[in-house]
Write an enzyme that holds these catalytic residues in place. Structure first.
Site, PDB file in Angstrom:
ATOM      1  N   SER A 194       0.814  -1.209   0.000  1.00 50.51           N
ATOM      2  CA  SER A 194       0.000   0.000   0.000  1.00 50.51           C
ATOM      3  C   SER A 194       0.851   1.264   0.000  1.00 50.51           C
ATOM      4  O   SER A 194       1.922   1.318   0.620  1.00 50.51           O
ATOM      5  CB  SER A 194      -0.904   0.006   1.239  1.00 50.51           C
ATOM      6  OG  SER A 194      -1.571   1.248   1.387  1.00 50.51           O
ATOM      7  N   TYR A 212      -2.285   5.568  -4.572  1.00 51.09           N
ATOM      8  CA  TYR A 212      -3.285   6.626  -4.506  1.00 51.09           C
ATOM      9  C   TYR A 212      -2.738   7.816  -5.273  1.00 51.09           C
ATOM     10  O   TYR A 212      -1.538   8.123  -5.205  1.00 51.09           O
ATOM     11  CB  TYR A 212      -3.559   7.050  -3.061  1.00 51.09           C
ATOM     12  CG  TYR A 212      -4.374   6.067  -2.260  1.00 51.09           C
ATOM     13  CD1 TYR A 212      -5.717   5.833  -2.556  1.00 51.09           C
ATOM     14  CD2 TYR A 212      -3.816   5.378  -1.189  1.00 51.09           C
ATOM     15  CE1 TYR A 212      -6.470   4.938  -1.821  1.00 51.09           C
ATOM     16  CE2 TYR A 212      -4.559   4.481  -0.446  1.00 51.09           C
ATOM     17  CZ  TYR A 212      -5.890   4.267  -0.760  1.00 51.09           C
ATOM     18  OH  TYR A 212      -6.633   3.377  -0.034  1.00 51.09           O
ATOM     19  N   THR A 255      -5.836   2.559  -6.974  1.00 51.31           N
ATOM     20  CA  THR A 255      -7.141   2.583  -6.318  1.00 51.31           C
ATOM     21  C   THR A 255      -7.941   3.759  -6.867  1.00 51.31           C
ATOM     22  O   THR A 255      -7.500   4.908  -6.795  1.00 51.31           O
ATOM     23  CB  THR A 255      -6.985   2.709  -4.796  1.00 51.31           C
ATOM     24  OG1 THR A 255      -6.302   1.543  -4.316  1.00 51.31           O
ATOM     25  CG2 THR A 255      -8.332   2.810  -4.113  1.00 51.31           C
ATOM     26  N   LYS A 284      -8.186  -0.762  -9.343  1.00 47.98           N
ATOM     27  CA  LYS A 284      -8.874  -1.385  -8.214  1.00 47.98           C
ATOM     28  C   LYS A 284     -10.043  -0.507  -7.773  1.00 47.98           C
ATOM     29  O   LYS A 284      -9.846   0.657  -7.417  1.00 47.98           O
ATOM     30  CB  LYS A 284      -7.903  -1.595  -7.053  1.00 47.98           C
ATOM     31  CG  LYS A 284      -8.518  -2.231  -5.819  1.00 47.98           C
ATOM     32  CD  LYS A 284      -7.458  -2.442  -4.746  1.00 47.98           C
ATOM     33  CE  LYS A 284      -8.043  -3.010  -3.467  1.00 47.98           C
ATOM     34  NZ  LYS A 284      -8.938  -2.070  -2.777  1.00 47.98           N
ATOM     35  N   HIS A 328     -13.906  -1.699  -1.882  1.00 48.61           N
ATOM     36  CA  HIS A 328     -12.988  -1.256  -0.829  1.00 48.61           C
ATOM     37  C   HIS A 328     -13.312  -1.932   0.499  1.00 48.61           C
ATOM     38  O   HIS A 328     -13.215  -1.337   1.574  1.00 48.61           O
ATOM     39  CB  HIS A 328     -13.050   0.271  -0.678  1.00 48.61           C
ATOM     40  CG  HIS A 328     -11.727   0.909  -0.342  1.00 48.61           C
ATOM     41  ND1 HIS A 328     -10.952   1.526  -1.279  1.00 48.61           N
ATOM     42  CD2 HIS A 328     -11.051   1.013   0.831  1.00 48.61           C
ATOM     43  CE1 HIS A 328      -9.853   1.994  -0.703  1.00 48.61           C
ATOM     44  NE2 HIS A 328      -9.894   1.696   0.583  1.00 48.61           N
ATOM     45  N   ARG A 352     -15.780  -0.188   2.800  1.00 54.89           N
ATOM     46  CA  ARG A 352     -15.268   0.946   3.569  1.00 54.89           C
ATOM     47  C   ARG A 352     -15.484   2.279   2.888  1.00 54.89           C
ATOM     48  O   ARG A 352     -15.103   3.324   3.432  1.00 54.89           O
ATOM     49  CB  ARG A 352     -13.772   0.747   3.832  1.00 54.89           C
ATOM     50  CG  ARG A 352     -13.476  -0.450   4.714  1.00 54.89           C
ATOM     51  CD  ARG A 352     -12.039  -0.913   4.622  1.00 54.89           C
ATOM     52  NE  ARG A 352     -11.085  -0.012   5.230  1.00 54.89           N
ATOM     53  CZ  ARG A 352     -10.816   0.036   6.536  1.00 54.89           C
ATOM     54  NH1 ARG A 352     -11.487  -0.734   7.383  1.00 54.89           N
ATOM     55  NH2 ARG A 352      -9.892   0.852   7.013  1.00 54.89           N
ATOM     56  N   GLY A 389     -14.789  -9.889   1.202  1.00 49.93           N
ATOM     57  CA  GLY A 389     -15.581 -10.940   1.821  1.00 49.93           C
ATOM     58  C   GLY A 389     -15.028 -12.343   1.728  1.00 49.93           C
ATOM     59  O   GLY A 389     -15.675 -13.290   2.171  1.00 49.93           O
ATOM     60  N   ILE A 390     -13.844 -12.526   1.165  1.00 54.02           N
ATOM     61  CA  ILE A 390     -13.264 -13.868   1.035  1.00 54.02           C
ATOM     62  C   ILE A 390     -12.844 -14.372   2.416  1.00 54.02           C
ATOM     63  O   ILE A 390     -11.968 -13.781   3.064  1.00 54.02           O
ATOM     64  CB  ILE A 390     -12.036 -13.852   0.107  1.00 54.02           C
ATOM     65  CG1 ILE A 390     -12.408 -13.383  -1.304  1.00 54.02           C
ATOM     66  CG2 ILE A 390     -11.359 -15.223   0.095  1.00 54.02           C
ATOM     67  CD1 ILE A 390     -13.116 -14.381  -2.139  1.00 54.02           C
ATOM     68  N   ARG A 431      -8.249  -8.372   5.219  1.00 52.40           N
ATOM     69  CA  ARG A 431      -8.371  -8.427   6.679  1.00 52.40           C
ATOM     70  C   ARG A 431      -7.811  -9.710   7.293  1.00 52.40           C
ATOM     71  O   ARG A 431      -7.114  -9.644   8.313  1.00 52.40           O
ATOM     72  CB  ARG A 431      -9.837  -8.232   7.079  1.00 52.40           C
ATOM     73  CG  ARG A 431     -10.362  -6.805   6.881  1.00 52.40           C
ATOM     74  CD  ARG A 431     -11.815  -6.716   7.315  1.00 52.40           C
ATOM     75  NE  ARG A 431     -12.370  -5.375   7.206  1.00 52.40           N
ATOM     76  CZ  ARG A 431     -13.054  -4.913   6.156  1.00 52.40           C
ATOM     77  NH1 ARG A 431     -13.247  -5.713   5.100  1.00 52.40           N
ATOM     78  NH2 ARG A 431     -13.542  -3.682   6.144  1.00 52.40           N
TER      79      ARG A 431
END
Length: 374
Positions: A114, A138, A164, A240, A264, A267, A297-298, A319
């Protein structure tokens, strides 16, 4: 932060890692990672939507050794899983992104580092190996600063630029507002030397990150800026944050080499669909002219399988990697990846498929429509 030794007997899935991480982390850090925008409907929907898709296994097929290997942007991967770009790994582990990169190297997967890492992009890249990892970008108001990040990423040996595109402003994340989220004093944004761009400071009753994004990042970014990025570097560009067929086609027209179907992680804009719900439409829109990936959600190997069957080339997971990092550093992050590897291999065998390229929409049953998604 001292890691809790990972007791694999107490951890059977990625949800267990989150439970242990929640016990280990300060509330502000846990909420920052776990939270979403608004009422967190999209955050929950990202996982719930996978549960509405069921699997139709085929039988009597030789699945002795399911093959998980894929190629992505022409490079081989040990499995179709990447580490998603996530900020501030120093919140959960003292070795921060360097520990995450070790997990990626050991597992043979790509890490997408990131812009908002606590370590410099150069130090993260130097800890990596083959295949070359990706740098998430970004676009800042200061275009020379943005140019510098791109040039540094290319010089450091990153293999792709993952831009992103869904943050013209930061989504309203209530947990961060209530916690007055900021970076602890010992942590900075490692990619910036000047104080203004390296601090996410405390503002009582507000999210320090929201204030940072408002002051530093550009809400006026358009497709012309994607063309500009392509003109200043030779790295393949992956976008993305694509959620519609229209934007997917525009990405192809502007010569993106890949798109990530992403909201995202719930978020940004609350109330948008789960990524798995729109994946097939994006895949159809690009017509094979660029790679399609998915995040959001994976949590199971079966989730990975469903995304691949609907046309994703690979998925990104965020996450759960941070939960593993919080629990046991690089070993914990590696454990999260290996859970997905083992679950995906088992799921492929049980649906009767011996290679990733053999997965198809005929395996997916939509429980609401009462039909396959062919």
């Amino acid at each position: 932060m001292e890691a809790i030794p990972l007791n694999t007997r107490a951890v059977s899935c990625l949800d267990d890692l989150e439970r242990l991480a929640r016990e280990a982390l300060p509330r502000e850090a846990y909420d920052y990672i776990a939270g979403g925008a608004g009422d967190e409907w999209t955050l929950r929907e990202n996982q719930a939507a996978f549960k509405r898709l069921q699997l139709l296994p085929r039988v009597l097929r030789d699945v002795t050794q399911p093959k998980l290997e894929v190629t992505l942007l022409g490079r081989p991967l040990s499995m179709p899983v990447l580490i998603a770009p996530t900020a501030f790994h120093g919140l959960v582990n003292d070795n921060a992104e360097l520990a995450t990169m070790k997990a990626a190297v050991d597992a043979g997967v790509i890490m997408c580092a990131s812009t908002a890492s606590n370590c410099t992009l150069e130090s993260i890249a130097s800890a990596g190996g083959t295949p070359p990892h990706w740098f998430q970008l970004y676009i800042y108001r200061d275009r020379e600063l943005t140019r510098s990040l791109v040039e540094r990423a290319e010089a450091a040996g990153y293999g792709a630029l993952c831009v992103t595109v869904d943050v013209p402003r930061l989504g309203r994340r209530r947990r961060d507002v209530l916690n007055s989220f900021c970076l602890p004093g010992h942590l900075k944004l490692g990619n910036f030397v000047n104080r203004e761009a390296s601090d996410v400071t405390k503002i009582e009753g507000k999210s320090g990150l929201e204030s940072y994004v408002s002051s530093q990042m550009d809400a006026a970014v358009t497709w012309k800026d994607i063309d500009w990025l392509r003109s200043i570097c030779s790295l393949p560009v992956v976008l993305k944050g694509i959620m519609t067929p229209e934007d997917a086609r525009l990405a192809v027209q502007h010569e993106a080499r890949g798109v990530v179907v992403s909201n995202h992680g719930g978020r940004q804009l609350d109330g948008v669909p789960a990524t798995i719900e729109v994946l097939a439409r994006v895949v159809d829109a690009v017509r094979g002219e660029c790679e399609v990936l998915l995040d959001g959600g994976i949590r199971r190997g079966t989730d990975v399988l469903k995304a691949l069957a609907l046309g994703a080339r690979a998925i990104l997971v965020g996450r759960p990697i941070l939960w593993g990092l919080a629990v046991d550093g690089a070993a914990g992050a590696r454990f999260a990846l290996e859970v997905l590897r083992e679950e995906l291999a088992a799921a492929m065998a049980l649906v009767g498929c011996d290679a990733v390229d053999g997965l198809s929409r005929s395996l997916i049953w939509d429980s609401r429509r009462k039909e396959t998604l062919e």
